[in-house]
Write an enzyme that holds these catalytic residues in place. Structure first.
Site, PDB file in Angstrom:
ATOM      1  CG  ASP A 208      47.844 -77.319  15.466  1.00  0.00           C
ATOM      2  OD1 ASP A 208      47.831 -78.516  15.121  1.00  0.00           O
ATOM      3  OD2 ASP A 208      46.811 -76.698  15.791  1.00  0.00           O
ATOM      4  CE  LYS A 234      42.544 -81.793  12.340  1.00  0.00           C
ATOM      5  NZ  LYS A 234      41.315 -81.383  11.667  1.00  0.00           N
ATOM      6  NE  ARG A 382      39.570 -78.745   4.874  1.00  0.00           N
ATOM      7  CZ  ARG A 382      39.828 -78.891   6.161  1.00  0.00           C
ATOM      8  NH1 ARG A 382      40.932 -78.396   6.674  1.00  0.00           N
ATOM      9  NH2 ARG A 382      38.999 -79.541   6.955  1.00  0.00           N
TER      10      ARG A 382
HETATM   11  C1  PLP Z   1      45.064 -77.376  12.940  1.00  0.00           C
HETATM   12  C2  PLP Z   1      43.997 -77.622  13.946  1.00  0.00           C
HETATM   13  N1  PLP Z   1      44.208 -77.313  15.234  1.00  0.00           N
HETATM   14  C3  PLP Z   1      43.238 -77.489  16.173  1.00  0.00           C
HETATM   15  C4  PLP Z   1      42.011 -78.014  15.831  1.00  0.00           C
HETATM   16  C5  PLP Z   1      40.886 -78.113  16.837  1.00  0.00           C
HETATM   17  O1  PLP Z   1      41.214 -78.855  17.914  1.00  0.00           O
HETATM   18  P1  PLP Z   1      40.208 -79.226  19.095  1.00  0.00           P
HETATM   19  O2  PLP Z   1      38.819 -79.095  18.613  1.00  0.00           O
HETATM   20  O3  PLP Z   1      40.618 -80.633  19.427  1.00  0.00           O
HETATM   21  O4  PLP Z   1      40.477 -78.317  20.218  1.00  0.00           O
HETATM   22  C6  PLP Z   1      41.762 -78.383  14.508  1.00  0.00           C
HETATM   23  C7  PLP Z   1      40.462 -78.969  14.152  1.00  0.00           C
HETATM   24  O5  PLP Z   1      40.153 -79.309  13.052  1.00  0.00           O
HETATM   25  C8  PLP Z   1      42.772 -78.170  13.547  1.00  0.00           C
HETATM   26  O6  PLP Z   1      42.562 -78.470  12.264  1.00  0.00           O
END
Ligand code: PLP
Length: 410
Positions: A208, A234, A382
């Site tokens: 991720d 982001k 943060r």
């Molecule tokens: C590391 C990480 N993965 C996934 C997500 C969430 O993704 P989504 O809401 O697009 O499914 C976030 C959201 O802040 C995140 O920080």
């Protein structure tokens, strides 16, 4: 720098750093902040590029004037933006990334594709500093496929230790799924070393890269990573809820089959046949119709980050976060704050987490003062200065505001 080699922590020194900043001009590519507000949450939702409104308006006009005929052009958008991300943001090749769905859904598709390709292996491996939605998706996958989900304890500040990981990797691990930059601490893992360790045991690896895409180098190609997913809202400044991206290494595309067989992933979607046949390559990771308005909104942000250049952005991000840590040590430590992010710059992304028992009150008060960081329960603030638009003096002013609040919140 002072004569003794330590850093000069004055506002004038921060202003000088801005004068020397080769990325300074990129800030003008973003919609101006109102009334001197300071935005320190680029790691949650990036700011709006000036060019986004015009790009979205262009698509609205096409919809108004051409209606369904415009789909000729729109159909290629998820691939085109995927290629732009591959070329300019993460180290990947054209045809390895496509944009669509949320990060949660892409993570599920990618993880499910990986475990299905690893029959006879029963373990999904992750760490407890992975993002909650990633953990939930892995939990659901484990339940549906009768797999065991092993969640390794990560150091809350430094992230997952490679020795802890080594101890858990064996021939039963189907997939290792980790965050490249931890969402709380900002700890940056060594993608190359970890991917190699997992491959040595025959496991596939899914990263991720939501907190690293656009803030640090993401070596998908050279590390050998099999799969990755990431947010575009982001550090890529794609806008609220903009679709996510999914990466599948070319060498794995034939073998990895995602579980959601939708018509956009079909070899010949407009033939309207009743039987599913997966498209060649990365297109098979598409599912349904892409949300074009929010997908085109990603383009200006991605273009800007690619122009700024990841190495320069990472370098500035390290300096900005170094400044946060230095000011926290100097001004905030005496008031009960601790730094909960790696102190070595190359071991973190572009945000710093500070801990304080009254963190929530501090964040509320900061927002009232026009400074926006974010709060993570139970006690974390943060601070995420996106290097493409945050100035050193912004960081200095935001930290001074926090210092001033220690007079009233004790
Ligand atoms: C590391 C990480 N993965 C996934 C997500 C969430 O993704 P989504 O809401 O697009 O499914 C976030 C959201 O802040 C995140 O920080």
């Amino acid at each position: 720098m002072k004569k003794d080699g330590s850093r000069e922590l004055t506002r004038e020194a921060a202003l000088r750093m801005d004068l020397d900043d080769p990325l300074a001009a990129f800030r003008d590519g973003f919609a101006p902040m109102r009334d001197g507000a300071l935005y320190m949450d680029g790691n949650s939702l990036g700011r709006q590029p000036e060019a986004t409104a015009a790009r979205v308006a262009e698509v609205l006009a096409k919809w108004r004037d051409e209606m369904i005929i415009a789909w000729r052009e729109w159909i290629g958008v998820p691939r085109r933006i995927g290629d732009a991300i591959a070329e300019g943001i993460v180290d990947a090749r054209p045809g390895e990334i496509v944009v669509g769905d949320s990060t949660s859904v892409n993570l599920y598709k990618a993880a499910a594709a990986a475990v299905t390709a690893q029959p006879g292996r029963h373990v999904l491996l992750t760490s407890d500093d992975n993002f909650p939605t990633d953990l939930y998706m892995l939990q659901s996958l484990a339940a549906q496929h009768s797999l065991q989900l092993k969640v390794l304890p990560a150091d809350p500040v430094e992230g997952l230790d490679v020795d802890v990981l080594r101890g858990a990797l064996d021939g039963d691990v189907a997939l290792l799924a980790l965050s490249h930059v931890a969402y709380r601490s900002g700890a940056l893992l060594d993608m190359t070393v970890i991917t190699r360790m997992a491959h040595d045991c025959g496991a596939l690896v899914l990263w991720d890269v939501s907190h690293s895409a656009g803030s640090v180098r993401v070596p998908l190609e050279s590390s050998g990573a099999d799969l990755a997913v990431g947010c575009t809202y982001k550090y890529l400044n794609g806008g609220p809820g903009s679709p996510s991206f999914v990466y599948v290494r070319t060498a794995q595309q034939q073998r990895l089959r995602q579980p959601l067989w939708g018509w956009f992933g079909h070899r010949e979607q407009f033939a309207m046949g009743n039987a599913y046949e997966p498209a060649e390559g990365i297109d098979s990771f598409l599912v349904g119709i892409p949300s074009i308005l929010s997908t085109v909104g990603i383009e200006p942000g991605v273009r800007g980050v690619a122009e700024a250049g990841i190495d320069r952005l990472q370098g500035k991000g390290q300096q900005l976060t170094d400044l946060i840590i230095a000011l926290a040590d100097e001004w905030l430590a005496p008031h009960g704050f601790t730094v909960a992010s790696p102190r070595i710059a190359k071991h973190r992304g572009s945000h710093v987490t500070l801990k304080h028992p009254r963190a929530k009150e501090f964040v509320r008060a900061l927002i009232k003062e026009g400074v926006t960081p974010d709060f993570r329960p139970p006690d974390m603030i943060r601070i995420g200065p996106a290097p493409i638009y945050t100035r050193f003096v912004d960081v200095w002013d935001a930290m001074r505001c926090l210092r001033d609040l220690t007079a009233t919140i004790r």
